[in-house]
Design an enzyme around this catalytic site. Structure first.
Site, short mmCIF file in Angstrom:
data_model
loop_
_atom_site.label_atom_id
_atom_site.label_comp_id
_atom_site.label_asym_id
_atom_site.label_seq_id
_atom_site.Cartn_x
_atom_site.Cartn_y
_atom_site.Cartn_z
CD GLU A 283 -2.00 -20.65 -13.36
OE1 GLU A 283 -1.28 -19.75 -12.87
OE2 GLU A 283 -3.16 -20.86 -12.98
CG HIS B 212 -2.14 -0.87 1.00
ND1 HIS B 212 -2.82 -1.47 2.03
CD2 HIS B 212 -2.79 -1.22 -0.13
CE1 HIS B 212 -3.84 -2.16 1.54
NE2 HIS B 212 -3.83 -2.03 0.24
CG ASP C 71 2.02 -20.28 -10.90
OD1 ASP C 71 2.98 -20.06 -10.16
OD2 ASP C 71 0.85 -20.37 -10.48
CB CYS D 52 -2.02 -11.98 -16.77
SG CYS D 52 -2.41 -13.65 -16.22
#
Length: 570
Positions: free
Chosen positions: A431, A188, A455, A502
């Site tokens: 993946e 954050h 992965d 991704c």
């Protein structure tokens, strides 16, 4: 001059004197003997309520100064104060004879330790938030006031760890950059630093003991480089680089509303990976054309019971509404033996990445899985942009079983007369090598593929992506990875389904021409990578990218591929 290398967490170059800050933590050893459990629980309850009031004020201030996304960080902190795994656990420890201070400190340490052990970087980073909330409660219990670092002039702040609440209270006009030992790109604090436009480097072990306040420091928030007391020649070079970068950033922001299209007209779709609804607005700001990966694990963490259907539905609706009409791909629960969540019935495993996780877990717990599918379908009733994506698929049978449960969820909603989406698109993450090799068969079962490179790399190359001992083996540009991506694209094309990508490779600008040339039409990445990748795509003609990809596929090592990229990029 000393050089250090950490993780770039917020882009930009900061140059200035260091302010090294060692936060003073509440001292539970100074605590007097506990009173009765009832008195100690009342003390804790009062401290929690005081913390809630502070966080409400901090949230309002942050929303005014930074925006809604950053303010949502403190909404999450407020939720932690109602979480049985934190305050509830502390109350139980008080029942066992501990003081309010000792019980709260122990509950915070336990919950933070659980999160830090998680392999998912986003979830591991939430340990900082737990400590942040806990420190506020402990300060109230001990009557202490949170101390802030002192600035005599605009400076680079160097610390072991920075919490979101501290960052929100710092004088923004005095901050030239952050350097921290803890944290990652998804923390954050990193999110807030990016919003503030302040360069940040994180993950530099021991750095707060290597730098003295007042020393001149250069921080590169892209490469993760930190220089201490640079030579005059180095300083001049970095100041020139800083001017060029600031000019380039202004031009990049102007690209946010422009399409990701090559000079010869080949159209790409650049999407964002997010792990919480609060990240959706920033994704739009930086030009995301949708959410290519919405991680749902945040709904299951930091608690002692499953999220109910309504809670899940609300979260999915929130993201879909913000992104509409852009697509939102919701990944079903990707959790397993590497995450310590007792209420899920998980067990410790010797090889959790090869164990009972992701879709395997969901299929073995059909009740839990159907609840999530029902929630997604309900959210899709008024949001036609929602898609469903299954993680860690290795067999056709797994997809068929998941589809059967999806149909069952639809029938249940019909019987309950609850509105829901019809014919919601279903896809899978490719993946594993198994999924890539039989992609032609899997493509007959689904509407789209998303290649999960993180992965895929670790499974193909037998290299744990979080193990520094084998980081040289974990090579995103290894020819085996490129060939598996190419094979998946070929299978998807023949079946007439979309294939996206991704993972961290998608957000690497230098790799964008290669991925483009392989034939990918959709990238999904961390929000900060959207503009640099778009800039790269808009500068490379598709035909040249195709030639680059063809040559790369013929090479024998990742080193050769990188040399090719460097040569072709000039």
């Amino acid at each position: 001059m000393e050089r250090y290398l950490g993780q770039g967490a917020a882009p930009g170059i900061g140059i200035g004197p260091a302010v090294v800050w060692h936060p003073q933590l509440p001292d539970q050893n100074a605590e007097s003997l506990p009173e009765s459990p009832a008195i100690e629980q009342a003390r804790l309850g009062a401290a929690v309520e005081a913390t809630k009031r502070e966080l409400v004020q901090l949230k309002s201030r942050t929303e005014h100064e930074l925006g809604l996304e950053e303010a949502q960080i403190f909404s999450a902190h407020l939720l932690m104060l109602t979480d049985p795994a934190l305050v509830g656990a502390a109350m139980e420890l008080i029942e066992q004879g501990q003081s309010a201070v000792t019980a709260m400190a122990n509950a915070v340490m336990k919950q933070a330790a659980i999160l830090e052990q998680l392999p998912d970087e986003y979830m591991a980073e939430r340990a900082v938030d737990v400590r942040d909330v806990g420190a506020r409660v402990l300060s109230h219990l001990q009557g202490q006031v949170q101390q802030l670092p002192l600035f005599k002039a605009p400076s680079i702040l160097v610390s072991k760890e920075l919490t979101p609440s501290l960052t929100a209270q710092l004088p923004k006009d005095q901050l030239l950059g952050f350097v921290t030992e803890a944290g990652g790109r998804t923390s954050h604090v990193a999110i807030m630093a990016r919003s503030l436009g302040i360069p940040a480097v994180v993950g530099l072990d021991g750095i707060s003991d290597q730098i003295d306040s007042g020393q001149l420091v250069v921080v590169d928030g892209i490469t993760g480089k930190v220089l201490v007391e640079p030579t005059d020649m180095e300083l001049t070079k970095w100041k020139q680089r800083q001017i060029r970068m600031e000019s380039r950033h202004r031009l990049s922001l102007a690209l946010a509303s422009e399409p990701a299209v090559t000079p010869d007209g080949y159209r790409m779709a650049l999407m964002a990976n997010i792990g919480h609804p609060s990240e959706a607005e920033a994704a739009i700001k930086f030009g995301a054309e949708g959410v290519g990966l919405f991680r749902t694990e945040f709904l299951y963490m930091d608690r002692k019971e499953l999220p109910n259907e309504d809670e899940q539905t609300e979260a999915y609706q929130q993201v879909a509404a913000i992104m509409a009409p852009r697509p939102v791909i919701i990944r079903t629960l990707d959790i397993g033996g590497d995450k310590d969540l007792p209420y899920l019935g998980l067990k410790r495993e010797d090889n959790p990445f090869l164990g009972w996780r992701a879709l395997r877990y969901s299929l073995s717990r059909p009740g839990i899985f159907r609840t999530q599918l029902r929630a997604i379908l309900r959210a899709a009733a008024t949001n036609e942009n929602i898609r469903i994506m299954l993680p860690l698929v290795v067999a056709v049978e797994e997809i068929r079983e998941a589809k059967s449960l999806l149909i069952q969820a639809e029938k249940e909603l019909d019987l309950d007369k609850i509105p829901h989406g019809k014919q919601v698109k279903l896809g899978i993450m490719v993946e594993t090598p198994a999924a890539a090799i039989i992609a032609d068969k899997l493509a007959q079962e689904v509407d789209f593929f998303s290649i999960g490179t993180n992965d895929l790399i670790q499974y193909t190359l037998a290299a744990d992506r979080q193990n520094r001992q084998v980081e040289k083996v974990f090579d995103p540009l290894h020819p085996a990875i490129l060939r598996l991506i190419d094979a998946t694209l070929t299978a998807g094309s023949k079946a007439g389904i979309e294939v996206g990508l991704c993972g961290e490779l998608a957000g690497e600008p230098r790799a964008a021409p290669l991925l483009l040339g392989l034939g990918l039409t959709k990238f999904s990445m961390a929000t900060p990578s959207l503009l640099p990748v778009k800039e790269k795509v808009r500068s490379w003609p598709f035909q040249e990218a195709q030639a680059l990809a063809t040559e790369a596929l013929s090479l024998s090592s990742g080193t050769e591929v990188r040399a090719l990229l460097k040569r072709m990029s000039g």
